[in-house]
Design a protein around this motif. Structure first.
Motif, PDB file in Angstrom:
ATOM      1  N   ARG A   1       6.894  13.077  23.258  1.00  0.00           N
ATOM      2  CA  ARG A   1       5.926  13.798  22.437  1.00  0.00           C
ATOM      3  C   ARG A   1       6.440  13.975  21.018  1.00  0.00           C
ATOM      4  NH1 ARG A   1       5.457  17.083  27.015  1.00  0.00           N
ATOM      5  NH2 ARG A   1       6.741  18.697  26.024  1.00  0.00           N
ATOM      6  N   LYS A   2       7.736  14.282  20.864  1.00  0.00           N
ATOM      7  CA  LYS A   2       8.291  14.440  19.515  1.00  0.00           C
ATOM      8  C   LYS A   2       8.220  13.143  18.736  1.00  0.00           C
ATOM      9  CE  LYS A   2      11.492  18.241  20.480  1.00  0.00           C
ATOM     10  NZ  LYS A   2      12.916  18.665  20.477  1.00  0.00           N
ATOM     11  N   LYS A   3       8.540  12.044  19.405  1.00  0.00           N
ATOM     12  CA  LYS A   3       8.494  10.736  18.743  1.00  0.00           C
ATOM     13  C   LYS A   3       7.070  10.398  18.322  1.00  0.00           C
ATOM     14  CE  LYS A   3       9.811   5.901  19.370  1.00  0.00           C
ATOM     15  NZ  LYS A   3      10.422   4.923  20.295  1.00  0.00           N
ATOM     16  N   GLN A   4       6.104  10.701  19.221  1.00  0.00           N
ATOM     17  CA  GLN A   4       4.701  10.424  18.905  1.00  0.00           C
ATOM     18  C   GLN A   4       4.234  11.275  17.738  1.00  0.00           C
ATOM     19  OE1 GLN A   4       2.092  11.097  22.167  1.00  0.00           O
ATOM     20  NE2 GLN A   4       0.281  10.342  21.099  1.00  0.00           N
ATOM     21  N   ALA A   5       4.656  12.563  17.722  1.00  0.00           N
ATOM     22  CA  ALA A   5       4.269  13.444  16.619  1.00  0.00           C
ATOM     23  C   ALA A   5       4.816  12.929  15.296  1.00  0.00           C
ATOM     24  CB  ALA A   5       4.774  14.863  16.889  1.00  0.00           C
ATOM     25  N   GLY A   6       6.085  12.422  15.311  1.00  0.00           N
ATOM     26  CA  GLY A   6       6.646  11.863  14.088  1.00  0.00           C
ATOM     27  C   GLY A   6       5.899  10.648  13.618  1.00  0.00           C
ATOM     28  N   SER A   7       5.476   9.779  14.551  1.00  0.00           N
ATOM     29  CA  SER A   7       4.711   8.593  14.186  1.00  0.00           C
ATOM     30  C   SER A   7       3.369   8.964  13.591  1.00  0.00           C
ATOM     31  CB  SER A   7       4.511   7.700  15.413  1.00  0.00           C
ATOM     32  OG  SER A   7       5.758   7.294  15.930  1.00  0.00           O
ATOM     33  N   GLU A   8       2.719   9.998  14.180  1.00  0.00           N
ATOM     34  CA  GLU A   8       1.431  10.422  13.644  1.00  0.00           C
ATOM     35  C   GLU A   8       1.584  10.993  12.249  1.00  0.00           C
ATOM     36  OE1 GLU A   8      -0.682  11.567  17.903  1.00  0.00           O
ATOM     37  OE2 GLU A   8      -0.028  13.131  16.510  1.00  0.00           O
ATOM     38  N   ALA A   9       2.664  11.737  11.984  1.00  0.00           N
ATOM     39  CA  ALA A   9       2.896  12.290  10.654  1.00  0.00           C
ATOM     40  C   ALA A   9       3.093  11.180   9.641  1.00  0.00           C
ATOM     41  CB  ALA A   9       4.115  13.219  10.675  1.00  0.00           C
ATOM     42  N   LEU A  10       3.863  10.149  10.020  1.00  0.00           N
ATOM     43  CA  LEU A  10       4.070   9.015   9.124  1.00  0.00           C
ATOM     44  C   LEU A  10       2.765   8.283   8.853  1.00  0.00           C
ATOM     45  CD1 LEU A  10       6.025   7.230   7.577  1.00  0.00           C
ATOM     46  CD2 LEU A  10       6.405   5.918   9.671  1.00  0.00           C
ATOM     47  N   LEU A  11       1.923   8.150   9.886  1.00  0.00           N
ATOM     48  CA  LEU A  11       0.643   7.466   9.717  1.00  0.00           C
ATOM     49  C   LEU A  11      -0.280   8.244   8.800  1.00  0.00           C
ATOM     50  CD1 LEU A  11      -1.254   5.169  10.534  1.00  0.00           C
ATOM     51  CD2 LEU A  11      -1.977   6.557  12.477  1.00  0.00           C
ATOM     52  N   ASN A  12      -0.245   9.591   8.904  1.00  0.00           N
ATOM     53  CA  ASN A  12      -1.116  10.413   8.079  1.00  0.00           C
ATOM     54  C   ASN A  12      -0.693  10.387   6.623  1.00  0.00           C
ATOM     55  OD1 ASN A  12      -2.669  11.194  10.236  1.00  0.00           O
ATOM     56  ND2 ASN A  12      -1.419  12.997  10.709  1.00  0.00           N
ATOM     57  N   ASN A  13       0.542  10.026   6.317  1.00  0.00           N
ATOM     58  CA  ASN A  13       1.015   9.970   4.942  1.00  0.00           C
ATOM     59  C   ASN A  13       0.962   8.559   4.384  1.00  0.00           C
ATOM     60  OD1 ASN A  13       2.042  11.302   2.660  1.00  0.00           O
ATOM     61  ND2 ASN A  13       4.092  10.544   3.113  1.00  0.00           N
ATOM     62  N   SER A  14       0.346   7.636   5.089  1.00  0.00           N
ATOM     63  CA  SER A  14       0.247   6.257   4.623  1.00  0.00           C
ATOM     64  C   SER A  14      -1.170   5.758   4.874  1.00  0.00           C
ATOM     65  CB  SER A  14       1.255   5.373   5.346  1.00  0.00           C
ATOM     66  OG  SER A  14       1.134   4.031   4.923  1.00  0.00           O
ATOM     67  N   MET A  15      -1.794   5.206   3.829  1.00  0.00           N
ATOM     68  CA  MET A  15      -3.161   4.713   3.942  1.00  0.00           C
ATOM     69  C   MET A  15      -3.222   3.264   3.490  1.00  0.00           C
ATOM     70  SD  MET A  15      -5.501   7.868   2.566  1.00  0.00           S
ATOM     71  CE  MET A  15      -5.386   9.509   3.256  1.00  0.00           C
ATOM     72  N   SER A  16      -4.248   2.602   3.954  1.00  0.00           N
ATOM     73  CA  SER A  16      -4.389   1.191   3.631  1.00  0.00           C
ATOM     74  C   SER A  16      -5.190   1.023   2.341  1.00  0.00           C
ATOM     75  CB  SER A  16      -5.108   0.466   4.777  1.00  0.00           C
ATOM     76  OG  SER A  16      -6.413   1.006   4.949  1.00  0.00           O
ATOM     77  N   THR A  17      -5.065  -0.159   1.747  1.00  0.00           N
ATOM     78  CA  THR A  17      -5.862  -0.536   0.585  1.00  0.00           C
ATOM     79  C   THR A  17      -6.523  -1.872   0.868  1.00  0.00           C
ATOM     80  OG1 THR A  17      -3.989  -1.660  -0.450  1.00  0.00           O
ATOM     81  CG2 THR A  17      -4.310   0.668  -1.001  1.00  0.00           C
ATOM     82  N   CYS A  18      -7.563  -2.142   0.106  1.00  0.00           N
ATOM     83  CA  CYS A  18      -8.307  -3.392   0.314  1.00  0.00           C
ATOM     84  C   CYS A  18      -8.760  -3.933  -1.025  1.00  0.00           C
ATOM     85  CB  CYS A  18      -9.508  -3.140   1.229  1.00  0.00           C
ATOM     86  SG  CYS A  18     -10.579  -4.577   1.441  1.00  0.00           S
ATOM     87  N   ILE A  19      -8.466  -5.207  -1.304  1.00  0.00           N
ATOM     88  CA  ILE A  19      -8.943  -5.841  -2.525  1.00  0.00           C
ATOM     89  C   ILE A  19     -10.411  -6.186  -2.352  1.00  0.00           C
ATOM     90  CG2 ILE A  19      -8.731  -7.862  -4.015  1.00  0.00           C
ATOM     91  CD1 ILE A  19      -5.784  -7.880  -3.473  1.00  0.00           C
ATOM     92  N   VAL A  20     -11.258  -5.591  -3.206  1.00  0.00           N
ATOM     93  CA  VAL A  20     -12.702  -5.799  -3.110  1.00  0.00           C
ATOM     94  C   VAL A  20     -13.128  -7.046  -3.880  1.00  0.00           C
ATOM     95  CG1 VAL A  20     -14.957  -4.764  -3.544  1.00  0.00           C
ATOM     96  CG2 VAL A  20     -13.037  -3.321  -2.856  1.00  0.00           C
TER      97      VAL A  20
END
Length: 646
Positions: free
Chosen positions: A358-377
């Motif tokens: 659970r701790k590892k999963q929580a850390g992964s979710e925190a990292l995911l929430n601080n990183s977003m994708s971009t897309c060239i339009v």
């Protein structure tokens, strides 16, 4: 009468600029003539134009490479000037003859008749001026000399008095200016101190809210984990008892049933946490922000409920229970064999393993929430033959304006849908940077230390000129919502212009920072970038020049640039020399401090020409925000629209 006629003749040959008689008269295409020296001095102010504007009728005259020296002389004016000189000689002879009385030839007019206000001869006095008060010319000249000397002496005395008054007024004006400047400084210091107090109060309140959020959220997480664990234990015990009910009871089975019943009884005795969570619920429902009164220098306070002391004790109390372990369902083999003792031994290991997961999963979710994708339009490539891109401005939420420096004249508009058209014609010349003002006005930066404001709506080919101190580079500009113009040109300062004044209204020093680009928030916070000046930095300044956060590139081949979106968030772009990889990081402002908000995933750009920097090839990179989720980027030969993750 003759003197007036001469004066009128001379006025016809006066230069409209110096108001003196034409010297070396030079003709413009509109027909107006000027002294050649006046035109040459006037042309030095407009040396970047290929024409000269007539100061009288505002019509333009094309200039060749020789500039004013190539214009046609006005030979007619020269000939008439010579004729006028001849007329002047004849006039002097007439003046000599005017000393004689026209009625009585060869008799001098040396008597002044005061009632008639004219000079007469003795014969005229005898014939028609008897009884009038007269004076001899010599006597009149003596009186005028005496009056003149008296007036000159009085004038010198009065002039000395006024000069003393002028000196005193100038001194008092300077004293007043110095005194008021001191008062302004005291006001700014007092304001800065109060702002610092309010900012500290704000940080303390936000920190307290963050602590409350963290502690209460942790409490509810513990409650959730505990309830999940108890439910899991009860479910497992019920499954075991149900399974054992259909089996014959041997010694091992009796022991297993006994242990399972004891475990179930313990689970049923677990507190439901209503009492322990009641106070937390009360705090959660009663947390309020209470603004301070208008008479206090404070934002307010965070109120935790009717009993702040008890509430603070609860939210700061350490949870003795810790993080609850998750009970797992035993495998089918345990149910079949009935080895309850082995099951009880492995339960603790399973719980510890699940807790780590659970701790590892929580850390992964925190990292995911601080990183977003971009897309060239959309990408728009400009091949090498079409010119380099200089300057980028956001025209609307889906359109930008680009310049081309010396490669192409004027600037063009490009849209997200792929449309393009000319925005400013070739008459504006080279465009090294571009920014927009209200009312359809456009700022165009030229090579050197000057820029011009053109009225795009009226299509005027001439613009208002502004200038910074000489730096050897060229000016980069931006604007704010109040139509202030911010200009930087590699010097350690920011020049702020407003209105039609061609000189800076304010100059903000930047210390060791030499900005090459600038953007501004709605509150007047300035974010500068040194671009390819190593070390490349993005730095925050307030309007008084106080320095905030400075983001520095990690090595000399890395460059950082910045833009501000409509929500006053700062987006920093990081690029590497000879690379096509882009990193974007968004920050929010707390005063003049940047707080990282989100990192966008690396974006691989498809570029016509990699990002480069050298002594000869400056790193051309521009970024502007169109909307909070859309940015436009211009490199040397590419225009790219990028959609940011929400």
């Amino acid at each position: 009468m003759a003197a007036r006629s001469k004066e009128e003749k001379l006025q016809c040959f006066n230069c409209p600029m110096c108001l003196d008689v034409l010297k070396n008269a030079t003709l413009l295409s509109c027909g107006h003539s000027f002294c050649r020296g006046c035109l040459e001095a006037y042309d030095k102010q407009l040396k970047d134009l290929n024409h000269i504007v007539c100061p009288v009728c505002r019509k333009t005259t094309k200039l060749d490479q020789e500039r004013v020296a190539g214009l046609t002389p006005n030979f007619l004016a020269k000939g008439l000037e010579d004729i006028l000189k001849v007329d002047g000689s004849a006039q002097n002879q007439e003046n000599d003859l005017s000393k004689f009385c026209p009625l009585h030839s060869h008799v001098y007019k040396d008597i002044y008749c005061q009632p008639c206000s004219e000079f007469i001869c003795l014969t005229c006095y005898i014939d028609s001026h008897q009884g009038h008060k007269i004076k001899k010319q010599e006597e009149l000249e003596k009186e005028l000399k005496t009056m003149r000397d008296a007036l000159l002496e009085k004038s010198m005395t009065k002039k000395t008095h006024f000069e003393h008054c002028l000196s005193e007024a100038t001194l008092q004006r300077d004293v007043l200016s110095s005194h008021l400047s001191g008062l302004e400084g005291e006001v700014r210091i007092a304001f800065a101190n109060k702002v610092a107090t309010l900012q500290q109060n704000e940080e303390e309140l936000l920190e307290k809210i963050g602590n409350i959020r963290e502690l209460l959220s942790g409490h509810w997480e513990n409650c959730i984990c505990h309830c999940t664990e108890v439910i899991s234990r009860i479910s497992n015990s019920v499954k075991l008892l149900t399974h054992h009910a259909s089996k014959p009871l041997d010694h091992d089975m009796i022991k297993a049933v006994h242990l399972t019943c004891a475990d179930l009884e313990d689970s049923l005795k677990e507190a439901t946490l209503e009492e322990s969570t009641k106070h937390v619920k009360d705090i959660q429902n009663n947390v309020q922000f209470r603004p301070a009164g208008d008479e206090l220098l404070a934002l307010g306070c965070i109120h935790l409920g009717d009993n702040d002391i008890e509430a603070s004790r609860i939210i700061n109390k350490t949870d003795d229970a810790g993080v609850s372990e998750e009970a797992g369902v035993p495998p089918a083999s345990s149910l079949e064999t009935g080895n309850a003792m082995q099951h009880m031994k492995t339960t603790g290991r399973r719980r510890r393993k699940n807790r780590g997961r659970r701790k590892k999963q929580a850390g992964s979710e925190a990292l995911l929430n601080n990183s977003m994708s971009t897309c060239i339009v959309r990408t728009r490539a400009f091949p090498l033959g079409t010119g380099r891109l200089f300057g980028l401005a956001a025209l609307s939420k889906d359109a930008v304006v680009l310049g081309y420096a010396m490669d192409r004249k004027g600037c063009y508009r490009f849209t997200l849908s792929g449309d393009e058209d000319q925005y400013l014609g070739s008459e504006v010349g080279d465009v090294y940077d571009v920014a927009l003002l209200s009312g359809g006005r456009t700022i165009v930066s030229k090579q050197g230390d000057e820029f011009f404001v053109y009225n795009t709506v009226s299509g005027s080919s001439s613009g208002k000129r502004y200038a910074c101190k000489q730096s050897g580079g060229f000016v980069r500009v931006c604007t704010d919502q109040h139509d202030n113009i911010y200009a930087v040109n590699i010097k350690p300062e920011i020049c702020i212009f407003h209105g039609s004044n061609p000189n800076p209204q304010r100059v903000v020093p930047t210390g060791d920072i030499r900005p090459k680009q600038i953007c501004v928030t709605t509150t007047g916070i300035m974010i500068t970038s040194t671009g390819d000046i190593t070390p490349s930095t993005v730095t925050v300044f307030d309007r008084d020049g106080r320095v905030g956060t400075s983001i520095v590139a990690t090595h000399d081949d890395e460059f950082v640039y910045a833009t501000v979106d409509s929500l006053d968030r700062v987006l920093v772009a990081t690029v590497v020399n000879y690379s096509d990889v882009l990193r974007l990081t968004r920050y929010r402002l707390q005063g003049i401090r940047l707080v990282e908000e989100v990192r966008f995933q690396y974006q691989q750009l498809t570029l016509t020409w990699p990002i480069q920097s050298s002594m000869l090839l400056s790193s051309l990179f521009y970024i502007v925000s169109l909307t909070p989720t859309m940015v436009a980027i211009a490199t040397r030969h590419d225009l790219i629209f990028i959609q940011l993750g929400i």
